[in-house]
Design a protein around this motif. Structure first.
Motif, PDB file in Angstrom:
ATOM      1  N   PRO A  36       3.749   9.442 -12.515  1.00  0.00           N
ATOM      2  CA  PRO A  36       3.123   8.446 -13.379  1.00  0.00           C
ATOM      3  C   PRO A  36       2.738   7.212 -12.585  1.00  0.00           C
ATOM      4  O   PRO A  36       3.156   7.054 -11.432  1.00  0.00           O
ATOM      5  CB  PRO A  36       4.243   8.100 -14.370  1.00  0.00           C
ATOM      6  N   LYS A  37       1.989   6.342 -13.235  1.00  0.00           N
ATOM      7  CA  LYS A  37       1.701   5.048 -12.596  1.00  0.00           C
ATOM      8  C   LYS A  37       3.003   4.268 -12.579  1.00  0.00           C
ATOM      9  O   LYS A  37       3.846   4.422 -13.462  1.00  0.00           O
ATOM     10  CB  LYS A  37       0.672   4.275 -13.435  1.00  0.00           C
ATOM     11  N   THR A  38       3.153   3.449 -11.559  1.00  0.00           N
ATOM     12  CA  THR A  38       4.383   2.642 -11.503  1.00  0.00           C
ATOM     13  C   THR A  38       4.470   1.782 -12.757  1.00  0.00           C
ATOM     14  O   THR A  38       3.570   1.001 -13.049  1.00  0.00           O
ATOM     15  CB  THR A  38       4.369   1.722 -10.269  1.00  0.00           C
ATOM     16  N   GLY A  42       8.491  11.950 -18.973  1.00  0.00           N
ATOM     17  CA  GLY A  42       7.291  12.773 -19.052  1.00  0.00           C
ATOM     18  C   GLY A  42       7.637  14.259 -19.090  1.00  0.00           C
ATOM     19  O   GLY A  42       7.115  15.037 -19.881  1.00  0.00           O
ATOM     20  N   GLU A  43       8.549  14.643 -18.253  1.00  0.00           N
ATOM     21  CA  GLU A  43       8.973  16.047 -18.175  1.00  0.00           C
ATOM     22  C   GLU A  43       9.723  16.447 -19.449  1.00  0.00           C
ATOM     23  O   GLU A  43       9.538  17.543 -19.997  1.00  0.00           O
ATOM     24  CB  GLU A  43       9.848  16.243 -16.934  1.00  0.00           C
ATOM     25  N   ALA A  44      10.586  15.546 -19.905  1.00  0.00           N
ATOM     26  CA  ALA A  44      11.339  15.829 -21.141  1.00  0.00           C
ATOM     27  C   ALA A  44      10.391  15.996 -22.314  1.00  0.00           C
ATOM     28  O   ALA A  44      10.568  16.887 -23.164  1.00  0.00           O
ATOM     29  CB  ALA A  44      12.347  14.709 -21.409  1.00  0.00           C
ATOM     30  N   ALA A  68      12.354   2.909 -11.793  1.00  0.00           N
ATOM     31  CA  ALA A  68      11.558   2.917 -13.024  1.00  0.00           C
ATOM     32  C   ALA A  68      10.607   4.115 -13.042  1.00  0.00           C
ATOM     33  O   ALA A  68      10.410   4.760 -14.083  1.00  0.00           O
ATOM     34  CB  ALA A  68      10.771   1.616 -13.144  1.00  0.00           C
ATOM     35  N   THR A  69      10.024   4.401 -11.896  1.00  0.00           N
ATOM     36  CA  THR A  69       9.101   5.526 -11.799  1.00  0.00           C
ATOM     37  C   THR A  69       9.828   6.838 -12.082  1.00  0.00           C
ATOM     38  O   THR A  69       9.313   7.701 -12.816  1.00  0.00           O
ATOM     39  CB  THR A  69       8.463   5.571 -10.398  1.00  0.00           C
ATOM     40  N   SER A 115       0.853  -1.197   0.000  1.00  0.00           N
ATOM     41  CA  SER A 115       0.000   0.000   0.000  1.00  0.00           C
ATOM     42  C   SER A 115       0.885   1.241   0.000  1.00  0.00           C
ATOM     43  O   SER A 115       1.715   1.440   0.864  1.00  0.00           O
ATOM     44  CB  SER A 115      -0.904  -0.012   1.224  1.00  0.00           C
ATOM     45  N   ARG A 116       0.724   2.021  -0.996  1.00  0.00           N
ATOM     46  CA  ARG A 116       1.534   3.225  -1.120  1.00  0.00           C
ATOM     47  C   ARG A 116       0.850   4.370  -0.425  1.00  0.00           C
ATOM     48  O   ARG A 116      -0.292   4.689  -0.724  1.00  0.00           O
ATOM     49  CB  ARG A 116       1.705   3.559  -2.594  1.00  0.00           C
TER      50      ARG A 116
END
Lengths: 716, 204, 159
Positions: free
Chosen positions: A186-188, A144-146, A136-137, A8-9
């Protein structure tokens, strides 16, 4: 077959633009899985999900202006190779070159530290999933930022060696992250197949290799602060002694003495140099109250099967009747063991203006922080604990009360204080491996195989009374889970078996020593099983295989025993004989074949074959190194080491009299065969130690006919 | 350290002076007049007693082993870590006696030291011998390094490594090492006298 | 008192009250060379091994006053990353260290051995290399010592 553990995150914080620290700082990844939920079964094969902790400001990764990735590791490096495996795991998911990764021990002020400890051989096994997921995340976050900055679709971008490329453009991670303060989480992402990794699974040279070969100042003992003073504390020599008073009059005027620090139950000297502190210490007379002069007989009297708290940790079928003349009974014993790690414990502490900085070799950074905070009355976030490389851990540094003393002395003098144990203090104030006593019972069936097998054993504290174990755990489980390691019967095909633990707390501290109960328990069980094989007239490998169960984990044990068994020869020849033994610890089965001879009444070990199933070997060379080290350190514990009591004091107090393996004793030939029996990494630092004591004793049995039942092994 | 040595020597000297000046009161028979030859032989034997009481002490015999292993400590156990004679009585090539032992005791470590720290040559093995056998060995030029009686006497009374026995320092636990049973000046006098009186080894 | 000596090729002079202070503390705390380690302070573990005039010395039992006029070499002076000693090169090749704390002492003892005996047998190694390693890296050490001997000999041949 991967069993995807749902974790659980709770929080995943990012902080960017941290100025002097770095370009991008990725924060807390916290998930919790309370120990309270674990049952005894899990405790035996325990690879608990990582239970992190920390405050918001804390970091896992930094990306520096030089485009390097700094991993703030919550686990310390004590030789077991955790830093190297972590670097490999990060590089493979974050898509950086291994040279671009730097691993440092997380300090409490800036990183996530492990809430519990570094130990249990759990560093790689417990961080296998979370660390790769985080890496990985972060990779996907950067992409995503790039994509945003480049004005392209993220799916058109690729990552390699710390650079993002796509659409004819390329940016380094550092360039992408520079100045960014808002990140999209992002999603893992799915992790890559293990076979596609570039670094994981490869025998990469340790990342700390050069630092250790060229003498870099990386250990706790090497720490310095400006204007630092040196201190020592006077500790009692006698077991159970308490402080009454001290005559420090002479010490106060010794050269270089800055202050004599007197607390309710201890006295310390702070001086300008270490030598001056020691010289002053020698003039202090302490009046100790010694209520009893403990002897080894006293301890053996307390520590016996049938005394203390009893717990049946394993049971299948009825118990044997000891009066049955077909029941074989044998007793085994192991002595008190010292950690004897070469770097003594100690700390450099500065307490000033309501805050504390502690630099030390520790396996329990979070606990150190808590203890200093409580003792000095400082809030947790005002206590920064900085871990260094450890000159040996082995469970010795799972409690660091000396950090409190260093801090208290610093508080009194208003300057940094460096305080280290003398070697005598290390030997007398260790948290020892407890002595054990075992009674094995067994009976052969009509088919000549094991019909009944029982392991009754008594031990002092291992997990019980340890600061890292919640007291509640023992009430729930009713057993010492550390003393239990290797104590249950692994031959689950045997019709009737049981394991019964008897626990007693001894008058001196005992706790975790590499592999916990495994070495002594395996010695007792595997020596006895070997003896039963001889009684049955059967090959000991085949004898064992016949009693292994059919469940998944049993198959892995079977494979390891079969593989090792290929090299086993039952007959002594040319003055040499082989001995066979196996164990399972934390789900990782291991078997040893040891070849020995006797020379001048000394057991000489020529060769050891070690077959070990650790699942995925993140770094196979380091796994081999842990096997080699476990074997030779296990030999030391099984053949040489013994602490005892003399005049009420723990003895001996120096290397030499405390016999240990030296280079001359180490087998010239150690062969390690690794088997991958599962698709995740299993604990590696301790399991390979299990079989060695029994393997050697079994070889001696075949060579001389003598069955040695006490550690350290001594021929009569 | 120098001041400590001095403090130590004074009571020893005092003891030696008193004992020597007072004669050997214990051994004098009641009221009987001794013939000169009996006096000579009884004092020669006394000197021999004193000399051998020292030379048979562990402080000396530990480095006069009957094998190649130096002995250590009050219980004369074999030297730890497998240290042995090696070549030239100085240990192994790279791990010599001097790797740890210097020309003075080291109080910080408890490691004893004296100039020329080494094992006595194999011919001078004393461990396990009776005092008569040791004395014979000492006087035998084939075993004592080709020394004359005078040279042996000089060695026994002047060599720093021999005299170290009375300043053996403290051990690793900080405890002072046991001294030989005869104070140093008394020992020196006894040795010189014994040699002057002909180095007679009493029959036993 | 003033004591002057050379350390790792550099002339050095120190002012110290107690000339009996072990060289170990002078090297570590006054000269800030941390590679030489404290393990026991009783000359038992060997972690403090350095060279004085080329001989292996356990610096925890060596009074600094004896260093007057001598050449002291510590692990930092044995070799560097750019220019490693053959022992260090072999140690890297075989990935010997685990915790690493005892390793400088072992490397210094090995270097002293190879200086006297460039081709030691296993028995020579057993007799001379008697430091204590708790991680028990001895299996790799033995291989590295033989490799260092190889490297030393080939270096001698080419020079």
């Amino acid at each position: 077959m991967t069993e995807k553990k749902k974790v659980s995150r709770r929080k995943f914080l990012i902080r960017g633009g941290l100025g002097t620290i770095g370009v991008l700082a990725v924060g807390t990844y916290v998930f919790r899985n309370p120990l309270r939920r674990m049952g005894l079964e899990m405790a035996e094969t325990m690879i608990p999900p990582y239970s992190g902790s920390g405050t918001e400001a804390n970091l896992w990764f930094e990306i520096t202006k030089e485009n390097k990735v700094v991993l703030h590791s919550p686990k310390v490096e004590m030789g077991q190779g955790s830093f190297t495996s972590f670097a490999q795991m990060v590089a493979d998911e974050l898509d950086v070159n291994l040279d671009q990764v730097q691993v440092i021990g997380a300090a409490t002020a800036t990183g996530i530290v492990d809430a519990l400890s570094t130990g249990g051989s759990l560093s790689v096994a417990s961080l296998w999933l979370p660390l790769r997921e985080m890496a990985a995340t972060v990779r996907e976050m950067l992409k995503g930022e790039a994509a945003k900055q480049m004005g392209v679709d993220a799916s058109s971008l690729s990552t390699k060696d710390g650079t993002i490329e796509g659409g004819g453009k390329s940016m380094t991670y550092a360039e992408v992250a520079a100045g960014v303060t808002e990140w999209k989480l992002p999603k893992t992402p799915e992790l890559r197949p293990v076979k596609d990794y570039k670094y994981i699974g490869q025998p990469i040279k340790r990342v700390d290799l050069e630092a250790k070969v060229f003498g870099d100042p990386i250990f706790g003992m090497d720490a310095e602060m400006p204007d630092m003073l040196h201190a020592c504390v006077i500790r009692p020599e006698h077991v159970g002694a308490t402080f009454k008073s001290a005559d420090t009059s002479k010490a106060e005027s010794m050269p270089g003495v800055v202050k004599i620090v007197q607390k309710e139950d201890w006295v310390g000297v702070v001086a300008e140099t270490y030598a001056q502190a020691q010289a002053a210490k020698m003039t202090i007379k302490v009046d100790w109250d010694v209520p009893k002069q403990w002897t080894e007989e006293d301890i053996r009297g307390l520590l016996q099967v049938g005394k203390g708290n009893k717990m049946v940790t394993q049971k299948k079928g009825g118990a044997v009747d000891p009066a049955d003349e077909d029941v074989v009974s044998m007793e085994f014993k192991s002595p008190i063991g010292a950690h004897a790690q070469i770097e003594p414990n100690g700390a450099v502490a500065l307490v000033k203006d309501g805050s504390a900085t502690i630099i030390l070799s520790t396996q329990v950074i979070g606990v150190t922080q808590k203890q200093v905070s409580e003792a000095l009355g400082l809030p947790l976030d005002k206590v920064n604990v900085i871990p260094t490389y450890l000159g040996g851990g082995f469970g010795r540094r799972l409690n660091t009360v000396h950090a409190v003393q260093a801090a208290q002395m610093s508080q009194e003098v208003g300057k940094p204080v460096k305080y280290f144990f003398t070697r005598k203090e290390e030997f007398q104030h260790d948290t020892f491996r407890p002595p054990t006593h075992h009674i094995m019972r067994g009976k052969l069936g009509a088919d000549g195989y094991l019909d009944s097998l029982e392991h009754h054993y008594a031990s002092g504290d291992v997990a019980i009374n340890s600061v890292i174990m919640p007291a509640a755990l023992h009430s729930i489980l009713g057993t010492d889970v550390g003393a239990m390691r290797g104590g249950n019967i692994m031959y689950r095909g045997t019709p009737k078996y049981r394991a019964v633990q008897w626990h007693t707390t001894l008058p001196f501290a005992t706790s975790w020593w590499r592999s916990l109960g495994l070495l002594a328990n395996t010695f007792a069980i595997e020596s006895f099983v070997d003896e039963m094989a001889i009684k049955a007239g059967k090959n000991p490998v085949e004898f064992r295989l016949a009693s292994i169960g059919d469940e998944g984990a049993d198959k892995r044990l079977k494979a390891v025993i079969e593989k090792a068994g290929e090299s086993y020869r039952d007959e002594a020849s040319n003055g040499r004989a082989m001995g066979f033994a196996a164990s399972v610890d934390a789900g990782a089965p291991c078997a040893h074949v040891a070849e020995v001879s006797i020379e001048n009444k000394e057991i000489k070990v020529h060769k050891v074959l070690c077959v070990f199933d650790c699942g995925i070997a993140v770094n196979p060379d380091q796994v081999r190194a842990q096997c080699e080290g476990s074997i030779v350190m296990g030999m030391s514990g099984a053949m040489h080491e013994k602490m005892t009591l003399k005049d009420g004091q723990l003895y001996p107090t120096i290397y030499g009299p405390y016999n240990m393996t030296l280079l001359r004793h180490a087998p010239k030939d150690v062969e390690v065969i690794l088997i991958q029996g599962d698709d995740k990494p299993y604990p590696v630092g301790e399991p390979p130690m299990g079989p060695i004591g029994a393997a050697i004793a079994n070889a001696v049995r075949r060579l001389t006919g003598e069955r040695l039942t006490d550690l350290p092994l001594r021929l009569s | 350290m120098r001041s400590q040595k001095l403090l130590y020597v004074i009571p020893v000297l005092l003891c030696a002076t008193i004992l020597f000046a007072g004669g050997f009161a214990n051994s004098e028979p009641d009221g009987a007049a001794e013939s000169s030859s009996e006096e000579l032989s009884s004092s020669s034997e006394e000197n021999f007693d004193k000399m051998m009481a020292v030379l048979m002490h562990k402080r000396c015999v530990n480095c006069h082993p009957n094998d190649n292993i130096p002995k250590q400590g009050e219980d004369s156990h074999p030297h730890y870590f497998g240290m042995a004679r090696g070549e030239g009585n100085l240990g192994y090539q790279a791990t010599t006696c001097n790797t740890c032992h210097q020309s003075e005791n080291n109080d910080y470590s408890g490691v004893p030291g004296a100039p020329e720290w080494s094992l006595a040559p194999e011919s001078m093995k004393w461990e396990g011998l009776t005092r008569t056998e040791i004395a014979e060995s000492m006087l035998d030029p084939k075993r004592n390094g080709g020394r004359t009686h005078h040279e042996v006497m000089e060695h026994l009374t002047e060599h720093e490594l021999v005299l170290w026995a009375w300043e053996p320092g403290i051990d690793a636990a900080g405890n002072p090492r046991e001294l030989p049973p005869v104070p140093v000046d008394e020992y020196i006098e006894a040795v010189k006298a014994w040699f002057e009186e002909g180095a007679v080894i009493p029959a036993e | 008192m003033k004591i002057s000596f050379t350390i790792n090729g550099q002339a050095q002079s120190i002012e110290i009250e107690d000339g009996n202070t072990p060289l170990l503390w002078v090297v570590r705390d006054m000269l800030d060379l941390k590679g030489t380690k404290f393990g026991c302070g009783k000359a038992a573990c060997g972690a403090c091994t350095l060279h004085v005039d080329g001989e292996a010395i356990r610096s925890c039992s060596y009074a600094v006053k004896f260093a007057e006029g001598k050449n002291v070499t510590t692990i930092e002076g044995l070799g560097t990353r750019e220019n490693p000693h053959p022992v260090q090169q072999a140690w890297v090749e075989h990935v010997v260290p685990q915790c690493g704390y005892c390793q400088p002492g072992f490397m210094m003892a090995t270097a002293a051995l190879l200086e006297k005996n460039p081709n030691p047998t296993d028995e020579d190694i057993d007799n001379n290399i008697i430091n204590v390693c708790r991680c028990a890296t001895y299996v790799r050490m033995r291989k590295a010592i033989h490799r260092a001997a190889e490297l030393t000999q080939s270096a001698n041949q080419t020079s």
